[in-house]
Design a protein around this motif. Structure first.
Motif, PDB file in Angstrom:
ATOM      1  N   TYR A  26       0.917  -1.063  -0.125  1.00 46.96           N
ATOM      2  CA  TYR A  26       0.061  -0.063   0.013  1.00 46.96           C
ATOM      3  C   TYR A  26       0.923   1.326   0.158  1.00 46.96           C
ATOM      4  CZ  TYR A  26      -3.274  -3.342   2.050  1.00 46.96           C
ATOM      5  OH  TYR A  26      -4.304  -4.421   2.000  1.00 46.96           O
ATOM      6  N   ALA A  27       0.457   2.176  -0.625  1.00 49.45           N
ATOM      7  CA  ALA A  27       1.453   3.438  -0.876  1.00 49.45           C
ATOM      8  C   ALA A  27       0.369   4.580  -0.255  1.00 49.45           C
ATOM      9  CB  ALA A  27       1.987   3.628  -2.290  1.00 49.45           C
ATOM     10  N   GLY A  28       1.049   5.658   0.199  1.00 49.72           N
ATOM     11  CA  GLY A  28       0.323   7.043   0.383  1.00 49.72           C
ATOM     12  C   GLY A  28       0.357   7.838  -0.717  1.00 49.72           C
ATOM     13  N   ALA A  29      -0.581   8.652  -0.950  1.00 50.87           N
ATOM     14  CA  ALA A  29      -0.635   9.773  -1.941  1.00 50.87           C
ATOM     15  C   ALA A  29      -1.405  10.908  -1.412  1.00 50.87           C
ATOM     16  CB  ALA A  29      -1.374   9.376  -3.099  1.00 50.87           C
ATOM     17  N   SER A  30      -1.080  11.163  -0.209  1.00 52.70           N
ATOM     18  CA  SER A  30      -1.322  12.438   0.873  1.00 52.70           C
ATOM     19  C   SER A  30      -0.795  13.722   0.686  1.00 52.70           C
ATOM     20  CB  SER A  30      -1.486  11.818   2.187  1.00 52.70           C
ATOM     21  OG  SER A  30      -2.226  10.807   2.390  1.00 52.70           O
ATOM     22  N   GLU A  31      -1.360  14.472  -0.334  1.00 54.85           N
ATOM     23  CA  GLU A  31      -0.953  15.722  -0.562  1.00 54.85           C
ATOM     24  C   GLU A  31      -1.972  16.705  -0.169  1.00 54.85           C
ATOM     25  OE1 GLU A  31       2.294  15.552  -1.299  1.00 54.85           O
ATOM     26  OE2 GLU A  31       2.573  13.810  -2.183  1.00 54.85           O
ATOM     27  N   ILE A  32      -1.582  18.071  -0.342  1.00 54.16           N
ATOM     28  CA  ILE A  32      -2.760  19.086   0.150  1.00 54.16           C
ATOM     29  C   ILE A  32      -3.724  19.167  -1.192  1.00 54.16           C
ATOM     30  CG2 ILE A  32      -2.884  21.550   0.704  1.00 54.16           C
ATOM     31  CD1 ILE A  32      -0.587  21.447   2.091  1.00 54.16           C
ATOM     32  N   SER A  67      -3.559   5.118  -0.567  1.00 54.45           N
ATOM     33  CA  SER A  67      -4.335   5.754   0.555  1.00 54.45           C
ATOM     34  C   SER A  67      -4.021   7.194   0.578  1.00 54.45           C
ATOM     35  CB  SER A  67      -3.819   5.394   1.745  1.00 54.45           C
ATOM     36  OG  SER A  67      -4.045   6.068   2.898  1.00 54.45           O
ATOM     37  N   VAL A  68      -5.289   7.970   0.554  1.00 53.84           N
ATOM     38  CA  VAL A  68      -5.179   9.512   0.444  1.00 53.84           C
ATOM     39  C   VAL A  68      -5.869  10.053   1.590  1.00 53.84           C
ATOM     40  CG1 VAL A  68      -5.807  11.306  -0.945  1.00 53.84           C
ATOM     41  CG2 VAL A  68      -5.469   8.992  -2.188  1.00 53.84           C
ATOM     42  N   LEU A  69      -4.939  10.724   2.512  1.00 52.50           N
ATOM     43  CA  LEU A  69      -5.461  11.403   3.560  1.00 52.50           C
ATOM     44  C   LEU A  69      -6.467  12.708   2.950  1.00 52.50           C
ATOM     45  CD1 LEU A  69      -5.084  12.209   6.589  1.00 52.50           C
ATOM     46  CD2 LEU A  69      -3.073  13.309   6.219  1.00 52.50           C
ATOM     47  N   THR A  70      -7.205  13.197   3.984  1.00 54.79           N
ATOM     48  CA  THR A  70      -8.134  14.281   3.699  1.00 54.79           C
ATOM     49  C   THR A  70      -6.856  15.576   3.571  1.00 54.79           C
ATOM     50  OG1 THR A  70      -8.150  14.834   5.864  1.00 54.79           O
ATOM     51  CG2 THR A  70     -10.117  13.574   5.036  1.00 54.79           C
ATOM     52  N   PRO A  71      -7.157  16.429   2.808  1.00 54.06           N
ATOM     53  CA  PRO A  71      -6.299  17.711   2.741  1.00 54.06           C
ATOM     54  C   PRO A  71      -5.996  18.145   4.221  1.00 54.06           C
ATOM     55  CG  PRO A  71      -7.990  17.949   0.953  1.00 54.06           C
ATOM     56  CD  PRO A  71      -8.176  16.777   1.849  1.00 54.06           C
ATOM     57  N   TYR A  72      -4.868  18.867   4.138  1.00 48.76           N
ATOM     58  CA  TYR A  72      -4.549  19.527   5.603  1.00 48.76           C
ATOM     59  C   TYR A  72      -4.028  20.851   5.293  1.00 48.76           C
ATOM     60  CZ  TYR A  72      -0.234  16.838   3.579  1.00 48.76           C
ATOM     61  OH  TYR A  72       0.715  16.474   2.870  1.00 48.76           O
ATOM     62  N   PHE A  73      -4.180  21.548   6.276  1.00 44.97           N
ATOM     63  CA  PHE A  73      -3.930  23.139   6.198  1.00 44.97           C
ATOM     64  C   PHE A  73      -5.510  23.471   5.779  1.00 44.97           C
ATOM     65  CE2 PHE A  73      -2.755  27.210   4.674  1.00 44.97           C
ATOM     66  CZ  PHE A  73      -2.506  27.918   5.839  1.00 44.97           C
ATOM     67  N   VAL A  74      -5.772  23.075   4.481  1.00 45.29           N
ATOM     68  CA  VAL A  74      -7.136  23.786   4.050  1.00 45.29           C
ATOM     69  C   VAL A  74      -8.122  22.826   4.715  1.00 45.29           C
ATOM     70  CG1 VAL A  74      -6.122  24.706   1.993  1.00 45.29           C
ATOM     71  CG2 VAL A  74      -6.751  22.202   1.848  1.00 45.29           C
ATOM     72  N   THR A  75      -9.334  23.245   4.653  1.00 42.57           N
ATOM     73  CA  THR A  75     -10.761  22.594   5.431  1.00 42.57           C
ATOM     74  C   THR A  75     -11.688  22.526   4.490  1.00 42.57           C
ATOM     75  OG1 THR A  75     -11.188  24.590   6.533  1.00 42.57           O
ATOM     76  CG2 THR A  75      -9.772  23.139   7.727  1.00 42.57           C
ATOM     77  N   PRO A  76     -11.676  21.712   3.481  1.00 45.63           N
ATOM     78  CA  PRO A  76     -12.753  21.361   2.403  1.00 45.63           C
ATOM     79  C   PRO A  76     -13.973  20.958   3.195  1.00 45.63           C
ATOM     80  CG  PRO A  76     -11.297  19.840   2.225  1.00 45.63           C
ATOM     81  CD  PRO A  76     -10.614  20.730   3.197  1.00 45.63           C
ATOM     82  N   ASN A  77     -15.248  21.326   2.609  1.00 43.66           N
ATOM     83  CA  ASN A  77     -16.455  20.739   2.963  1.00 43.66           C
ATOM     84  C   ASN A  77     -16.822  19.381   2.413  1.00 43.66           C
ATOM     85  OD1 ASN A  77     -17.531  21.158   0.580  1.00 43.66           O
ATOM     86  ND2 ASN A  77     -18.227  23.138   1.125  1.00 43.66           N
ATOM     87  N   GLN A  78     -17.755  18.884   2.878  1.00 47.93           N
ATOM     88  CA  GLN A  78     -18.213  17.360   2.601  1.00 47.93           C
ATOM     89  C   GLN A  78     -18.236  17.407   1.219  1.00 47.93           C
ATOM     90  OE1 GLN A  78     -18.003  14.810   4.816  1.00 47.93           O
ATOM     91  NE2 GLN A  78     -16.887  16.608   6.013  1.00 47.93           N
ATOM     92  N   GLU A  79     -19.085  18.075   0.308  1.00 50.23           N
ATOM     93  CA  GLU A  79     -18.921  18.211  -1.218  1.00 50.23           C
ATOM     94  C   GLU A  79     -17.823  18.469  -1.826  1.00 50.23           C
ATOM     95  OE1 GLU A  79     -21.639  17.381  -2.760  1.00 50.23           O
ATOM     96  OE2 GLU A  79     -22.553  16.839  -0.639  1.00 50.23           O
ATOM     97  N   GLU A  80     -16.801  19.330  -1.152  1.00 49.81           N
ATOM     98  CA  GLU A  80     -15.341  19.158  -1.771  1.00 49.81           C
ATOM     99  C   GLU A  80     -14.583  18.045  -1.466  1.00 49.81           C
ATOM    100  OE1 GLU A  80     -15.057  24.389  -1.306  1.00 49.81           O
ATOM    101  OE2 GLU A  80     -14.712  23.024   0.366  1.00 49.81           O
ATOM    102  N   LEU A  81     -14.754  17.482  -0.400  1.00 51.51           N
ATOM    103  CA  LEU A  81     -14.259  16.201  -0.091  1.00 51.51           C
ATOM    104  C   LEU A  81     -14.538  15.225  -1.126  1.00 51.51           C
ATOM    105  CD1 LEU A  81     -14.108  15.468   3.707  1.00 51.51           C
ATOM    106  CD2 LEU A  81     -11.921  16.030   2.126  1.00 51.51           C
ATOM    107  N   LYS A  82     -15.873  15.114  -1.401  1.00 52.49           N
ATOM    108  CA  LYS A  82     -16.338  13.881  -2.434  1.00 52.49           C
ATOM    109  C   LYS A  82     -15.823  14.314  -3.794  1.00 52.49           C
ATOM    110  CE  LYS A  82     -21.030  13.574  -0.305  1.00 52.49           C
ATOM    111  NZ  LYS A  82     -22.381  13.762  -0.386  1.00 52.49           N
ATOM    112  N   ALA A  83     -15.568  15.669  -4.246  1.00 53.56           N
ATOM    113  CA  ALA A  83     -15.010  15.899  -5.742  1.00 53.56           C
ATOM    114  C   ALA A  83     -13.861  15.666  -5.618  1.00 53.56           C
ATOM    115  CB  ALA A  83     -15.396  17.571  -6.077  1.00 53.56           C
ATOM    116  N   HIS A  84     -12.998  15.830  -4.644  1.00 48.93           N
ATOM    117  CA  HIS A  84     -11.831  15.346  -4.289  1.00 48.93           C
ATOM    118  C   HIS A  84     -11.218  14.159  -4.571  1.00 48.93           C
ATOM    119  CE1 HIS A  84      -7.339  15.769  -2.419  1.00 48.93           C
ATOM    120  NE2 HIS A  84      -7.787  14.915  -1.674  1.00 48.93           N
TER     121      HIS A  84
END
Length: 298
Positions: free
Chosen positions: A76-82, A104-121
């Motif tokens: 498994y590899a991470g692809a967790s960027e902002i 695996s992709v962590l939620t964005p950090y520093f920025v705080t997207p809402n749930q709709e933005e997370l879905k699109a991400h």
């Protein structure tokens, strides 16, 4: 579709004082964990300090892991960027290297997207690669939460196959499991103290940083549970808890690296500004490792 299951250690990235990759040490950690009975290995996670690695280092970590693992367990590899753009870039790197089972992709950090933005991400990342995608929520580190309803919606995307939940909120993890029941979707514990709880609720395992240090104990929680040895599984979870709690004795992720050194594998330093553990806290860590019978440095 690939199903993530079992105990997968989130491996540290060995580095020297100048931030150069210690390739031999990475190979040793991979062998140590696989020989300890883990069910996969995970690189380029937050424990692996992905945030401090450049593109070539990420590529080299992937190449070494594929070579050293040699098909013994899934990778498994991470692809967790902002940004979505950079997550896609790293996910495509994993696909290009080859031999990776899931990203695996962590939620964005520093920025705080809402749930709709997370879905699109996450949908954009999933559309960009043929690799299976694992959602990753770590509320304390990112201040961004994947709502259970958002997880359930994303579980309908063909190559979004799982979530790693490091929130430490058992109710939230249970809701991820309940709302995705009947879908081809796995829920993995990201908080090492809740592996047993995850399995009891119907989850499929854990991505666990303690697996760097005591792989046989962590893998044993899963192995005993699936073998029907529930009391043994719970006892191993109890044994593991003090080590996970001891991770608070230093700034993340220095305790993992120091613990590995104390069990006989020198993985170098943690990237600045993180500093070494205090002498007092190091002694506390040593006592935990002695209790687990893995302390090697005399």
């Amino acid at each position: 579709m690939f199903q993530p299951k079992g105990v997968i250690p989130a491996l540290v990235t060995p580095m020297d004082q100048n931030g150069n990759l210690l390739e031999g040490a990475l190979r040793r950690v991979i062998d140590y964990t696989i020989e300890g009975g883990v069910h996969g290995v995970f690189v380029l996670g937050s424990t692996g300090e992905i945030y401090g690695l450049d593109h070539e280092q990420k590529k080299r970590v992937l190449e070494i892991t594929v070579d050293q693992t040699a098909g013994r367990v899934p990778i498994y590899a991470g692809a967790s960027e902002i940004t979505t753009r950079d997550c896609i870039k790293t996910a495509r790197l994993a696909q290009e290297v080859g031999g990776i089972s899931a990203v695996s992709v962590l939620t964005p950090y520093f920025v705080t997207p809402n749930q709709e933005e997370l879905k699109a991400h996450y949908k954009a990342i999933a559309d960009s690669t043929n690799l299976p995608i694992i959602l990753y929520g770590n509320d304390d580190k990112t201040n961004v939460s994947i709502a259970p309803a958002t997880c359930a919606a994303l579980a309908d995307v063909e190559n979004i196959i799982a979530i790693k939940d490091s929130s430490g909120d058992m109710t939230k993890m249970a809701e991820y499991i309940r709302l995705t029941k009947g879908k081809e979707f796995s829920v993995l514990a990201g908080r090492d103290t809740l592996i047993f709880g995850n399995l009891c609720y119907g989850g499929t395992g854990a991505i666990a940083s303690t697996g760097n240090i005591v792989p046989s104990i962590v893998a044993g929680i899963y192995d005993a549970y699936v073998a029907g040895e529930v009391e043994k599984s719970l006892e191993l979870q109890y044994q593991l808890a003090p080590l996970r709690i001891a991770f608070g004795l230093g700034t993340f992720p220095v305790v993992m690296k120091e613990a590995l050194r104390l069990v006989g594998i020198d993985v170098g330093v943690t990237l600045s500004p993180v500093q070494e553990m205090t002498k007092e806290n190091r002694e506390k860590l040593i006592e935990v490792l002695k209790t687990l019978n893995v302390y090697q440095i005399k």
